[in-house]
Write a protein that holds these residues in place. Structure first.
Motif, PDB file in Angstrom:
ATOM      1  N   MET A   1      -1.760  11.639  14.977  1.00 54.14           N
ATOM      2  CA  MET A   1      -0.838  11.105  15.967  1.00 54.14           C
ATOM      3  C   MET A   1      -1.070   9.609  16.163  1.00 54.14           C
ATOM      4  N   LEU A   2       0.010   8.860  16.176  1.00 53.90           N
ATOM      5  CA  LEU A   2       0.013   7.449  16.528  1.00 53.90           C
ATOM      6  C   LEU A   2       0.947   7.264  17.712  1.00 53.90           C
ATOM      7  N   GLU A   3       0.664   6.282  18.549  1.00 56.88           N
ATOM      8  CA  GLU A   3       1.575   5.979  19.642  1.00 56.88           C
ATOM      9  C   GLU A   3       2.922   5.525  19.070  1.00 56.88           C
ATOM     10  N   CYS A   4       3.969   5.669  19.875  1.00 58.48           N
ATOM     11  CA  CYS A   4       5.318   5.322  19.394  1.00 58.48           C
ATOM     12  C   CYS A   4       5.375   3.883  18.896  1.00 58.48           C
ATOM     13  N   ALA A   5       4.727   2.969  19.629  1.00 57.65           N
ATOM     14  CA  ALA A   5       4.725   1.564  19.208  1.00 57.65           C
ATOM     15  C   ALA A   5       3.957   1.378  17.906  1.00 57.65           C
ATOM     16  N   GLU A   6       2.889   2.150  17.702  1.00 55.00           N
ATOM     17  CA  GLU A   6       2.128   2.064  16.455  1.00 55.00           C
ATOM     18  C   GLU A   6       2.946   2.595  15.285  1.00 55.00           C
ATOM     19  N   MET A   7       3.734   3.655  15.518  1.00 57.75           N
ATOM     20  CA  MET A   7       4.600   4.165  14.458  1.00 57.75           C
ATOM     21  C   MET A   7       5.651   3.116  14.090  1.00 57.75           C
ATOM     22  N   ALA A   8       6.258   2.495  15.101  1.00 53.57           N
ATOM     23  CA  ALA A   8       7.272   1.476  14.832  1.00 53.57           C
ATOM     24  C   ALA A   8       6.677   0.296  14.080  1.00 53.57           C
ATOM     25  N   LEU A   9       5.440  -0.076  14.424  1.00 52.34           N
ATOM     26  CA  LEU A   9       4.762  -1.161  13.715  1.00 52.34           C
ATOM     27  C   LEU A   9       4.535  -0.786  12.254  1.00 52.34           C
ATOM     28  N   LEU A  10       4.068   0.429  12.023  1.00 51.73           N
ATOM     29  CA  LEU A  10       3.807   0.860  10.652  1.00 51.73           C
ATOM     30  C   LEU A  10       5.091   0.887   9.828  1.00 51.73           C
TER      31      LEU A  10
ATOM     32  N   LEU B   1       0.842  -1.192   0.000  1.00 48.89           N
ATOM     33  CA  LEU B   1       0.000   0.000   0.000  1.00 48.89           C
ATOM     34  C   LEU B   1       0.879   1.245   0.000  1.00 48.89           C
ATOM     35  N   ALA B   2       0.660   2.140  -0.954  1.00 44.31           N
ATOM     36  CA  ALA B   2       1.364   3.423  -0.957  1.00 44.31           C
ATOM     37  C   ALA B   2       0.847   4.256   0.211  1.00 44.31           C
ATOM     38  N   THR B   3       1.758   4.898   0.949  1.00 44.13           N
ATOM     39  CA  THR B   3       1.387   5.581   2.191  1.00 44.13           C
ATOM     40  C   THR B   3       1.259   7.088   2.055  1.00 44.13           C
ATOM     41  N   ALA B   4       1.509   7.650   0.875  1.00 42.07           N
ATOM     42  CA  ALA B   4       1.511   9.112   0.736  1.00 42.07           C
ATOM     43  C   ALA B   4       0.182   9.724   1.153  1.00 42.07           C
ATOM     44  N   ALA B   5      -0.925   9.031   0.866  1.00 40.39           N
ATOM     45  CA  ALA B   5      -2.251   9.587   1.165  1.00 40.39           C
ATOM     46  C   ALA B   5      -2.571   9.596   2.653  1.00 40.39           C
ATOM     47  N   ALA B   6      -1.746   8.942   3.446  1.00 40.57           N
ATOM     48  CA  ALA B   6      -2.008   8.908   4.889  1.00 40.57           C
ATOM     49  C   ALA B   6      -1.852  10.279   5.527  1.00 40.57           C
ATOM     50  N   GLY B   7      -1.172  11.192   4.848  1.00 40.13           N
ATOM     51  CA  GLY B   7      -0.902  12.494   5.440  1.00 40.13           C
ATOM     52  C   GLY B   7       0.267  12.396   6.397  1.00 40.13           C
ATOM     53  N   GLU B   8       0.464  13.426   7.187  1.00 41.06           N
ATOM     54  CA  GLU B   8       1.593  13.455   8.122  1.00 41.06           C
ATOM     55  C   GLU B   8       1.243  12.649   9.376  1.00 41.06           C
ATOM     56  N   LEU B   9       2.041  11.653   9.648  1.00 40.43           N
ATOM     57  CA  LEU B   9       1.858  10.808  10.831  1.00 40.43           C
ATOM     58  C   LEU B   9       3.067  10.966  11.741  1.00 40.43           C
ATOM     59  N   HIS B  10       2.827  11.147  13.014  1.00 42.65           N
ATOM     60  CA  HIS B  10       3.938  11.152  13.954  1.00 42.65           C
ATOM     61  C   HIS B  10       3.457  10.811  15.351  1.00 42.65           C
ATOM     62  N   SER B  11       4.402  10.584  16.239  1.00 43.72           N
ATOM     63  CA  SER B  11       4.097  10.186  17.614  1.00 43.72           C
ATOM     64  C   SER B  11       3.595  11.382  18.414  1.00 43.72           C
ATOM     65  N   PRO B  12       2.973  11.145  19.577  1.00 44.48           N
ATOM     66  CA  PRO B  12       2.474  12.249  20.410  1.00 44.48           C
ATOM     67  C   PRO B  12       3.568  12.887  21.257  1.00 44.48           C
ATOM     68  N   VAL B  13       4.729  13.124  20.665  1.00 42.93           N
ATOM     69  CA  VAL B  13       5.839  13.782  21.363  1.00 42.93           C
ATOM     70  C   VAL B  13       6.245  14.975  20.516  1.00 42.93           C
ATOM     71  N   SER B  14       5.989  16.175  21.018  1.00 42.66           N
ATOM     72  CA  SER B  14       6.265  17.366  20.218  1.00 42.66           C
ATOM     73  C   SER B  14       6.650  18.517  21.121  1.00 42.66           C
TER      74      SER B  14
END
Length: 797
Positions: A463-472, A275-288
């Motif tokens: 926002m995705l949790e850090c573990a969800e980002m690592a999974l993705l 699956l191409a991921t470009a359409a997902a938009g900006e994804l990042h963890s809840p640390v900012s």
């Protein structure tokens, strides 16, 4: 107790045996029958009332009805929990414990409800009581270990074992006392070992201010402490002046490249499972560091020396901040300080992934402690990750511009720009770098993503949790699932073409909710796939992309569902091919139920292993239910899990598990008290970077077969031969997750989003090379326990 003997005893008046009460017996009989009927009809509340009546009127039936009563209680409690009737829930448990005051299963279950509701102290008491009643009760053990991790976090043991830190604090306190300080207040007492006769505090986290030290000290200076020593009045003795230990701190920072940090905080891949991921938009963890949202944290923490793959410094360490804890005006003005900018010469070539921060704590004028990445310390380092979706190549000669602020008494560091060849590139709105641009233009485009607060408008991000980002970001995991799903669908299509359209319909399963409405494309009947993974998952969308598949996702958050819908549209997946199952399910028990009156599931995807390294609770129970809901030829993913482990010697794990040694800590005999919360199972380990000696090769410890219940066992003895001499202090373990016979993924892999876990032995086991150790591995429901027996010589095996 009535005298049941028919023979009168000398010296005691003969008492009559009470006559049976036919009316009571009839009521008991009818109530018992009603309870069983209500249980059959899933009317758990009414069944519970009937059982209460039966067991209060006829206690003799307790042994007979205990299992059914427990089952009814637990089902009714879950129902009350889902309805928010918390007081009624606990009233039911109180009534149950009046009947069965020493039932460890009921006591443990009540503790589970307390823990889920945040009453951790009370939950710990129930788990401990259940273990006292039955020391080998595995569910209570696991629950107690979990709650103990909450009540006494592992860093308490590290701090108490950090002799250098403790000794330096003790020296500073002694000097202050000898200088005339005679009144003590320990702010943030913790385990209490720093409170002798002086005001001290160590309410500092990896980011220095995160535990509220600024607010605490301002209050102490204004309400508790004597005025500080004044340079204008040197005649005032030290005993008449207030003083804080530590006296102050210096904060340091450094820009780093680190793949492990990158993949936990932003999307690093352009496609996931086809699956191409470009359409997902900006994804990042809840640390900012720059977000105005109070739910986000400005930094996370890591021990840089233990990160898999290591890290690369891109700048020299720089001085970010100095703070004097003995200056109340400086403390009060910290949050209103103007944002400062520092220009950092780039000394290494690489991608900017984060700013790493540590500090030097000045206990007094002579003594200090450093939390730097090269120090052997109990502190981790603060990590300010770069949160934009693009990479920013830096090279020697560049200057990285960093903004530093203390908004809301949090230390915040943010990368905002890079200067190259004397020209500063200011950030702008987010945009995609053009690979055809020259190096200068490419840098400018990448820099446009660095800024956040200064951008022209609000960013659209999820926002995705850090573990969800690592999974993705775990491409091997998703590629393996794609191949396994494709093989299953192909096999089912081949089987259906042989059987004909009227065959292979499976058993009828009545739904607990109305079937989902919505148009389906005319044509062959679809294959139904259910993904009940925890958190954000694209596996259902990967299944839907196979064609002729109706996929159901358990993703709950509306924002996350929107991401999957965007990905589906961008990847040509029909809208009706993806449903969000939990949107249609009111009862948690119905999650695995089929949404059709005629079809069964073709595939059910179970989330089997927690990110921390443990098997998920109730996995085997879910697998048992899932097997009943599969069509002929259908499959549970994964079909099998193999547990592997090895023998290691690790002082690090010992230091993190309990206060070591027989010596008192700074004169206080604290070990017997805090070691009650020792947890033998350590989670979130990186075995690849753990400081340890391997004393054996890896061995297969256990198999969990999710597709064949007859293949499972409850315990297994495994003999492991030592490959080196030493002390066995722990048994780290991980899993090989078999999606089918040919395809598997490992939780001990460089790309894995999972961590590993380890069982730490209560007493280290001395072994010589060639010796054998017997490991006893036990499965109780979904809880796996491992214990090691004493050494076995070669000739004894």
């Amino acid at each position: 107790m009535p005298n049941t003997s028919t023979r009168p005893k000398r010296g005691r008046r003969n008492r009559r045996v009470p006559r049976e009460d036919p009316a009571r017996n009839e009521l008991v009989s009818r109530s018992l029958e009603s309870a069983q009927q209500c249980l059959f009809n899933q009317d758990y509340g009414t069944a519970f009332v009937h059982y209460l009546l039966v067991l209060n009127l006829a206690p003799v039936l307790k042994d007979f009805a205990s299992e059914s009563f427990r089952f009814t209680l637990f089902k009714w409690a879950d129902e009350l929990d889902s309805l928010g009737r918390i007081q009624d829930l606990f009233d039911c448990y109180e009534q149950a414990l009046e009947l069965f005051p020493t039932d460890e299963v009921i006591i443990n279950s009540m503790g589970e409800h307390l823990f889920r509701m945040g009453f951790r102290d009370e939950a710990a008491g129930h788990f401990h009581k259940a273990l006292k009643l039955k020391p080998d009760y595995p569910e209570a053990k696991e629950n107690f270990y979990r709650v103990a991790n909450w009540l006494v976090e592992r860093w308490h043991f590290l701090m108490l074992n950090d002799r250098r830190r403790n000794h330096k604090y003790q020296q500073a306190i002694q000097k202050a006392v000898e200088g005339g300080c005679n009144t003590v207040l320990d702010i943030g007492t913790g385990t209490g070992i720093l409170g002798v006769s002086l005001v001290v505090t160590e309410t500092v986290d990896a980011g220095l201010f995160g535990e509220g030290i600024i607010e605490s000290l301002i209050h102490a200076w204004n309400h508790l402490l004597l005025p500080p020593q004044s340079t204008q009045d040197p005649s005032r003795p030290p005993s008449h002046a207030g003083r804080v230990i530590p006296a102050g701190a210096t904060v340091f920072g450094m820009a780093v490249q680190c793949l492990e940090i990158r993949r936990h905080h932003r999307l690093c891949v352009s496609e996931v499972g086809g699956l191409a991921t470009a359409a997902a938009g900006e994804l990042h963890s809840p640390v900012s560091c720059s977000s105005e949202d109070d739910s986000t944290e400005p930094y996370t923490t890591e021990r840089l020396s233990r990160l898999p793959g290591g890290y690369t410094p891109l700048t020299e360490p720089f001085n970010a901040l100095d703070i004097d804890f003995n200056n109340v005006q400086e403390l009060e003005g910290l949050c209103s300080r103007e944002v400062s900018r520092v220009r950092l010469p780039v000394t290494g070539e690489g991608l900017l992934d984060a700013l790493a921060v540590w500090f030097q704590l000045h206990l007094d004028q002579q003594s200090s402690l450093s939390t730097g990445p090269k120090e052997d310390t109990c502190w981790e380092q603060a990590i300010y990750p770069v949160q934009t979706p693009h990479n920013f190549p830096l090279r020697p000669g560049d200057e990285l511009i960093v903004e530093i602020s203390c908004r809301d008494a949090y230390l915040r560091l943010c990368s905002v720009a890079v200067a190259r060849d004397g020209r500063e590139n200011n950030p702008g709105p987010s945009g995609n770098p053009n690979p055809s641009l020259n190096a200068e233009a490419e840098l400018c485009s990448a820099l446009a993503c660095l800024g956040t607060e200064q951008s022209s408008g609000p960013r659209d991000y999820t926002m995705l949790e850090c573990a969800e980002m690592a999974l993705l970001n775990n491409q091997p995991y998703h590629d393996s699932f794609r191949r396994a799903l494709a093989k299953l669908i192909t096999n089912l299509k081949d089987a259906r073409s042989v059987q004909g359209p009227s065959q292979g319909q499976g058993l009828e399963v009545m739904p607990l909710t109305d079937p989902p409405s919505g148009p389906m494309d005319p044509g062959p009947d679809p294959f139904y796939v259910l993904d009940v993974s925890e958190g954000f998952s694209v596996l259902s969308l990967m299944a839907a992309s196979q064609g002729q598949v109706k996929a159901y996702s358990s993703v709950e958050k509306t924002q996350h569902q929107a991401v999957l819908r965007r990905l589906a549209m961008a990847n040509g997946v029909p809208e009706e091919a993806l449903e969000f199952w939990l949107n249609q399910v009111e009862d948690e028990q119905a999650v695995l139920q089929r949404p059709s009156r005629e079809k069964l599931w073709s595939a059910i995807i179970l989330d089997c292993v927690e990110t921390c390294g443990l098997v998920r609770q109730k996995l085997m129970e879910k697998a048992t239910l899932a097997r009943c809901l599969l069509e002929d030829g259908g499959q549970i993913f994964p079909e099998r899990i193999v547990l592997y482990g090895m023998l290691v010697e690790s002082d690090t794990l010992l230091l993190e598990s309990a206060v070591q040694g027989q010596e008192p800590t700074l004169g206080f005999n604290i070990a017997p008290f805090i070691n009650q919360f020792t947890v033998p199972v350590h989670v979130f380990l990186d075995l690849s970077t753990l400081q340890c000696r391997h004393l054996s090769d890896s061995v297969e410890l256990f198999i969990l077969d999710l597709m064949n219940t007859n293949a499972n066992y409850t315990n297994r003895d495994v003999k492991v031969q030592a490959s080196a001499s030493g002390r066995v202090t722990a048994v780290p373990f991980w899993y090989q997750i078999h999606l089918n016979e040919e395809i598997s993924v490992s939780t001990f892999n460089q790309d894995s989003h999972w961590k590993q876990a380890a069982v730490v032995l209560h007493q280290p086991l001395a072994v010589r090379e060639g010796d054998w150790v017997r490991l006893a591995v036990t499965l109780q429901k979904s809880s796996i326990s491992i214990s090691a027996s004493p050494r076995y010589c070669c000739e004894e095996v």
